[in-house]
Write a protein that holds these residues in place. Sequence first.
Motif, PDB file in Angstrom:
ATOM      1  N   ASP A 343      39.279  34.205  39.121  1.00  0.00           N
ATOM      2  CA  ASP A 343      39.066  35.347  40.009  1.00  0.00           C
ATOM      3  C   ASP A 343      38.143  36.379  39.365  1.00  0.00           C
ATOM      4  O   ASP A 343      37.312  37.004  40.043  1.00  0.00           O
ATOM      5  CB  ASP A 343      40.406  35.996  40.369  1.00  0.00           C
ATOM      6  CG  ASP A 343      41.251  35.096  41.263  1.00  0.00           C
ATOM      7  OD1 ASP A 343      40.698  34.135  41.846  1.00  0.00           O
ATOM      8  OD2 ASP A 343      42.479  35.355  41.359  1.00  0.00           O
ATOM      9  N   THR A 344      38.285  36.565  38.043  1.00  0.00           N
ATOM     10  CA  THR A 344      37.421  37.512  37.339  1.00  0.00           C
ATOM     11  C   THR A 344      35.974  37.055  37.368  1.00  0.00           C
ATOM     12  O   THR A 344      35.060  37.858  37.624  1.00  0.00           O
ATOM     13  CB  THR A 344      37.892  37.666  35.881  1.00  0.00           C
ATOM     14  OG1 THR A 344      39.210  38.221  35.871  1.00  0.00           O
ATOM     15  CG2 THR A 344      36.951  38.581  35.099  1.00  0.00           C
ATOM     16  N   ALA A 347      34.585  37.572  40.839  1.00  0.00           N
ATOM     17  CA  ALA A 347      34.360  38.987  41.126  1.00  0.00           C
ATOM     18  C   ALA A 347      33.099  39.488  40.410  1.00  0.00           C
ATOM     19  O   ALA A 347      32.322  40.278  40.971  1.00  0.00           O
ATOM     20  CB  ALA A 347      35.576  39.799  40.697  1.00  0.00           C
ATOM     21  N   LYS A 350      30.091  38.249  42.353  1.00  0.00           N
ATOM     22  CA  LYS A 350      29.898  39.025  43.577  1.00  0.00           C
ATOM     23  C   LYS A 350      29.275  40.383  43.264  1.00  0.00           C
ATOM     24  O   LYS A 350      28.344  40.828  43.948  1.00  0.00           O
ATOM     25  CB  LYS A 350      31.233  39.206  44.289  1.00  0.00           C
ATOM     26  CG  LYS A 350      31.139  39.930  45.631  1.00  0.00           C
ATOM     27  CD  LYS A 350      32.510  39.942  46.324  1.00  0.00           C
ATOM     28  CE  LYS A 350      32.419  40.592  47.703  1.00  0.00           C
ATOM     29  NZ  LYS A 350      32.123  42.023  47.621  1.00  0.00           N
ATOM     30  N   ARG A 351      29.756  41.016  42.207  1.00  0.00           N
ATOM     31  CA  ARG A 351      29.214  42.327  41.838  1.00  0.00           C
ATOM     32  C   ARG A 351      27.749  42.208  41.399  1.00  0.00           C
ATOM     33  O   ARG A 351      26.928  43.072  41.713  1.00  0.00           O
ATOM     34  CB  ARG A 351      30.055  42.925  40.709  1.00  0.00           C
ATOM     35  CG  ARG A 351      29.655  44.360  40.361  1.00  0.00           C
ATOM     36  CD  ARG A 351      30.597  44.999  39.358  1.00  0.00           C
ATOM     37  NE  ARG A 351      30.489  44.394  38.039  1.00  0.00           N
ATOM     38  CZ  ARG A 351      31.435  43.623  37.484  1.00  0.00           C
ATOM     39  NH1 ARG A 351      32.556  43.363  38.150  1.00  0.00           N
ATOM     40  NH2 ARG A 351      31.261  43.124  36.276  1.00  0.00           N
TER      41      ARG A 351
END
Length: 598
Positions: A343-344, A347, A350-351
């Motif tokens: 998940d990290t 994320a 995505k950022r």
Amino acid sequence: MGTKVSDHILERLRAWGVEQVFGYPGDGINGLLAAWGRAENHPRFIQSRHEEMSAFEAVGYAKFSGRLGVCAATSGPGAIHLLNGLYDAKLDHVPVLAIVGQTNRTAMGGSYQQEVDLHTLYKDVASEFVETVTVPEQLPNVLDRAIRTAYARRCPTALIIPADVQELDYSPPTHAFKMVPSSLGMSEYTATPTDEALRRAADVLNAGDKVAVLIGQGAAGAIAEVQEIAEMLGAGVAKALLGKDVLSDELPYVTGPIGLLGSRPSYEMMRDCDTLLTIGSSFPYTQFMPEFGKARGVQIDIDPHMIGMRYPYEVNLVGDAQATLRRLIPLLTADGRGREWHDTVCANVKRWHETMERRAGMSADPINPEYVARALDPLLPDNAILTSDSGSVANWYARHITMRAGMRGSLSGTLATMGPGVPYAIGAKFAHPDRPVFALVGDGAMQMNGLAEMITAAKYRDSWPDPRLVVAVWNNQDLNQVTWEMRAMEGAPSFLPSQSLPDVQYAAFARSLGLTGIRVEKPEDVEAGWRAALEADGPVVIEFLTDPAVPPIPPHATWEQLQATATSILKGDADRGAMVKQGLKAKMQEFLPGRTKH
């Protein structure tokens, strides 16, 4: 008239399935040229403007087709001109055969015109196989062996054929002492590690909680397997630039490129992982790998000479990527792994995409170079092939072009030489004449050789069922990558006598050849310019007037780099005002909160 040595060479190339040879004429290969006439230009002789371009076109053809690229040139000067492209093939592990002429045997050793010691000259670049043909009976063995070696060891090989030998009547090797017969073809083969080695690799990977995967071009035949192992291990996947087209950038855990031209999520993943799996890559920049001792490592590579380098891997598996992963995957377990790492990584990816979108949206004078690549990205056809030249444009290719499944892309990876963008694209068009090809180049590379090679594109435009060959030029009148390297690494201001480039009318030059030429001078015209290029009925040169002050910031700019850049400003960089403004704007995008799209 009987069969000449030159006739036999072309006949043997045809038997190996060679369909074209990229070359330039000269009297050192007059015998071969005459044979081409007798063979009705089969395999087809593709004439470049310069022998170096012939070699680059052969490399581009081989990269995008998976087949042997063949180039040909005359003796001394022509053979010398091939070298840069052949070294590009050597360092990027591409199968290419060079056929070069030599002065007559009777004149060799006599300091004759255009005589160069070609065997010595080629011994490094074609170190796996280079041979001088002195009698007809050496053929077909040396030609067959050169081709097999190029394929098997993924390297350039070379045949040197004196001009008078080309004119001799061909006679095959006989069933006699000190004759070497030959036969055509070679079967496919697969190398895999031992069961014990695979178990040791599985133990390392199963023990990891934060797994990072690094892939290169050697993983190209294992797309499904790479995806499966990444998802099983909850890993992120970073890509060396030669592996950019291996896995789709649309997958949420693909962190994108790695290194100086890389992405921040790739940097963060390598910084924080506890296990590294490298597949088919010899990415050289150790500083972008995990800290030594912090992560356990497994490497998979088919070449035993390239294994165990770049990082202190615990297990080194010599084998084909697909075959090795197919045997490794059943030994892996997904149990016990949390989703926090996965998940990290997602994320962070995505950022980063949001950051890149903001950077591309920044104003510049006149056009933001990042926006040029960003605007092209959604317009690319699903079957597009892209080539990138070296320089700052490689940053924008690496960071803003989203590789989707089925798309292809490449550049000069290890040699990182200037100039292959346009000839690569021409080679790609001959490899896939039914697909659209895009060459992304800087103005320095375009002036170096791209302009002349547009003449080649014009010459062969009717050879391609899909006529789209789009050459995009980032025109900033600066050798931009080196300028920024001087600032960041040396603390030196831009040295205008070496860095400043004249403003050439690239689009007008294309129009003078009967091609489409488009010049874009304002940001609001960028997207329309791309659309016009895509709608053209043949090769296109589209130039964008871009801002040289927009920095190709590394994914993690070090304090030393920031200090050096500041020093260059204090020393009076010619572009210091714009440089500070654009650099601060670009870096700030990483710290802005993410945006949610509805």
